[in-house]
Design a protein around this motif. Structure first.
Motif, PDB file in Angstrom:
ATOM      1  N   CYS A   1      37.311   1.502 -31.876  1.00  0.00           N
ATOM      2  CA  CYS A   1      36.758   0.844 -33.056  1.00  0.00           C
ATOM      3  C   CYS A   1      37.827   0.401 -34.053  1.00  0.00           C
ATOM      4  CB  CYS A   1      35.766   1.779 -33.754  1.00  0.00           C
ATOM      5  SG  CYS A   1      34.301   2.146 -32.768  1.00  0.00           S
TER       6      CYS A   1
ATOM      7  N   HIS B   1      42.782  -3.850 -31.678  1.00  0.00           N
ATOM      8  CA  HIS B   1      42.420  -5.127 -31.072  1.00  0.00           C
ATOM      9  C   HIS B   1      43.280  -6.270 -31.625  1.00  0.00           C
ATOM     10  CE1 HIS B   1      38.930  -3.494 -28.946  1.00  0.00           C
ATOM     11  NE2 HIS B   1      38.774  -2.719 -30.010  1.00  0.00           N
TER      12      HIS B   1
ATOM     13  N   PRO C   1      39.279  -9.570 -24.246  1.00  0.00           N
ATOM     14  CA  PRO C   1      38.883  -8.614 -25.289  1.00  0.00           C
ATOM     15  C   PRO C   1      38.988  -7.163 -24.833  1.00  0.00           C
ATOM     16  CG  PRO C   1      36.970  -9.752 -24.382  1.00  0.00           C
ATOM     17  CD  PRO C   1      38.181 -10.452 -23.838  1.00  0.00           C
TER      18      PRO C   1
ATOM     19  N   ARG D   1      34.080  -6.902 -21.784  1.00  0.00           N
ATOM     20  CA  ARG D   1      33.455  -5.725 -22.381  1.00  0.00           C
ATOM     21  C   ARG D   1      34.532  -4.769 -22.908  1.00  0.00           C
ATOM     22  NH1 ARG D   1      29.874  -4.677 -17.003  1.00  0.00           N
ATOM     23  NH2 ARG D   1      28.424  -6.448 -17.212  1.00  0.00           N
ATOM     24  N   PRO D   2      34.165  -3.873 -23.826  1.00  0.00           N
ATOM     25  CA  PRO D   2      35.126  -2.835 -24.240  1.00  0.00           C
ATOM     26  C   PRO D   2      35.479  -1.931 -23.058  1.00  0.00           C
ATOM     27  CG  PRO D   2      33.257  -2.985 -25.765  1.00  0.00           C
ATOM     28  CD  PRO D   2      32.900  -3.804 -24.573  1.00  0.00           C
TER      29      PRO D   2
ATOM     30  N   SER E   1      28.888  -1.098 -27.729  1.00  0.00           N
ATOM     31  CA  SER E   1      28.715  -2.547 -27.841  1.00  0.00           C
ATOM     32  C   SER E   1      29.775  -3.100 -28.780  1.00  0.00           C
ATOM     33  CB  SER E   1      27.326  -2.860 -28.388  1.00  0.00           C
ATOM     34  OG  SER E   1      27.228  -2.451 -29.749  1.00  0.00           O
ATOM     35  N   TRP E   2      30.010  -4.407 -28.699  1.00  0.00           N
ATOM     36  CA  TRP E   2      30.935  -5.021 -29.644  1.00  0.00           C
ATOM     37  C   TRP E   2      30.405  -4.898 -31.067  1.00  0.00           C
ATOM     38  CZ3 TRP E   2      35.618  -5.342 -28.332  1.00  0.00           C
ATOM     39  CH2 TRP E   2      36.010  -5.683 -27.044  1.00  0.00           C
ATOM     40  N   GLU E   3      29.083  -4.921 -31.237  1.00  0.00           N
ATOM     41  CA  GLU E   3      28.521  -4.741 -32.582  1.00  0.00           C
ATOM     42  C   GLU E   3      28.918  -3.386 -33.149  1.00  0.00           C
ATOM     43  OE1 GLU E   3      26.906  -5.808 -29.955  1.00  0.00           O
ATOM     44  OE2 GLU E   3      26.187  -7.820 -30.494  1.00  0.00           O
TER      45      GLU E   3
ATOM     46  N   TYR F   1      32.720  -3.504 -34.038  1.00  0.00           N
ATOM     47  CA  TYR F   1      33.070  -4.344 -35.182  1.00  0.00           C
ATOM     48  C   TYR F   1      32.563  -3.794 -36.508  1.00  0.00           C
ATOM     49  CZ  TYR F   1      34.261  -7.993 -31.759  1.00  0.00           C
ATOM     50  OH  TYR F   1      34.822  -8.710 -30.749  1.00  0.00           O
TER      51      TYR F   1
ATOM     52  N   GLN G   1      36.519 -11.442 -34.100  1.00  0.00           N
ATOM     53  CA  GLN G   1      35.282 -11.000 -33.479  1.00  0.00           C
ATOM     54  C   GLN G   1      34.710 -12.106 -32.587  1.00  0.00           C
ATOM     55  OE1 GLN G   1      32.582  -9.417 -36.427  1.00  0.00           O
ATOM     56  NE2 GLN G   1      34.155  -8.117 -37.356  1.00  0.00           N
ATOM     57  N   TYR G   2      34.463 -11.777 -31.332  1.00  0.00           N
ATOM     58  CA  TYR G   2      33.872 -12.708 -30.354  1.00  0.00           C
ATOM     59  C   TYR G   2      34.714 -13.969 -30.160  1.00  0.00           C
ATOM     60  CZ  TYR G   2      29.832  -9.735 -31.362  1.00  0.00           C
ATOM     61  OH  TYR G   2      29.000  -8.664 -31.549  1.00  0.00           O
TER      62      TYR G   2
END
Length: 332
Positions: free
Chosen positions: A94, A99, A123, A258-259, A265-267, A270, A279-280
């Motif tokens: 996270c 990232h 990603p 994907r992570p 999830s990416w949500e 982020y 992001q994205y």
């Protein structure tokens, strides 16, 4: 039983080629790797290491206080895939700084020269948390292609978050191995539980490695055979990151979007970031999705019996080794 370590030769330093895309491409085509000294600003690496060691200290993996950045392990070693490992990894995933490191200007500029305009990082970023005195699960010789698939021009960047001399377990490369095609697999206890079966033509090739410094970067394509050296430091963890880049327009698999381990999830990842800039970002990039080919990743069925035996032996060995290392001096 841990196999005897081979002799290692030094890596070729590629800094003199940094402004010359064709020369970088030619060196990569010849050797299957590029090694750069002092490519990244150490302040950026230091800031990320501060956040990572803060997490490791908070969950009790390493000693806290003024020596926290040394990442001195104080718990039983664990490995990728174990529940204790995810206690750390889920929080590190996270981190915005983690990232963002894949998008450092020096890295993006280099990848553009090497892979062409539009080259971008996947990603899926990987944080490596390598315990000392845990040689059975040292990353074995392998190729990235079977784990990622998509384009064989996929190029990895391996970056230590602090100085990483040979005894702390940096990566080593088998030069020219990218010209041997996709190699067969066998079981190994290390990350991914797979290792490459080397052909006779590579068995006598000398491995290369270095005493890495903070800011150094190692690049290699998806078919290059690489491995980690064992972390032989008596107490310190090796903290490093892997990022993978690909040319614009070439194929990739859904797993690469994907992570790592796809546990969040990416949500979720982020949530709490200060900026939305990264992001994205890949949704605006040029690539083609191709299906995952399980046959490229599968192990022979009889290897799982071996896996069970090795896992039981490893569990007993690391428990015994840890108890011995932490036994008070007055005990027998």
């Amino acid at each position: 039983m841990i196999p005897e370590e081979p002799d290692y030769l030094p890596m070729k330093v590629a800094n003199a080629l940094l402004a010359d895309g064709p020369a970088l491409q030619a060196r990569m085509a010849e050797d299957g790797y590029l090694f750069f000294r002092d490519l990244l600003p150490t302040r950026v690496l230091h800031a990320l290491r501060e956040e990572v060691t803060g997490i490791l200290s908070d969950i009790g993996w390493i000693r806290g206080g003024p020596e926290r950045l040394a990442a001195e392990s104080q718990v039983l070693p664990c490995r990728e895939g174990e529940p204790r490992y995810f206690e750390a990894l889920d929080r590190i995933q996270c981190l915005e700084r983690f990232h963002a490191l894949a998008h450092e200007p020096a890295l993006l500029q280099l990848m553009t020269l090497l892979l062409g305009e539009g080259a971008f990082p996947h990603p899926l970023g990987v944080m490596r948390l390598v315990f000392p005195d845990n040689p059975e699960v040292t990353t074995p010789p392998h190729q990235d292609y079977r784990n990622n698939q998509g384009t064989p021009r996929l190029t990895a960047a391996w970056i230590p978050l602090a100085d990483c001399p040979r005894h702390c377990g940096p990566l080593a490369i088998l030069p020219g191995s990218h010209r041997s095609g996709v190699l067969p697999l066998s079981f190994h206890l290390g990350p991914g539980n797979r290792q490459a079966v080397l052909p006779e033509s590579l068995m006598h090739t000398a491995w290369v490695t270095e005493d890495f410094r903070a800011g150094d970067v190692l690049l290699f394509p998806a078919l290059t055979v690489h491995r980690a050296l064992p972390n032989q430091h008596p107490t310190r963890m090796r903290l490093s990151v892997d990022f993978r880049y690909q040319p614009a327009g070439e194929p990739l698999t859904e797993q690469c979007l994907r992570p790592h381990f796809a546990r969040q999830s990416w949500e979720d990842i982020y949530r709490g970031w200060e900026s939305t800039r990264l992001q994205y970002y890949w949704q605006e990039r040029d690539y083609s999705l191709v299906p995952w080919d399980e046959s490229l990743h599968a192990l022979p069925a009889d290897h799982w019996d071996q896996a069970l035996r090795e896992d039981m032996i490893y569990e007993r060995t690391r428990q015994r080794r840890f108890r011995s290392r932490n036994r008070p001096d007055h005990e027998d």
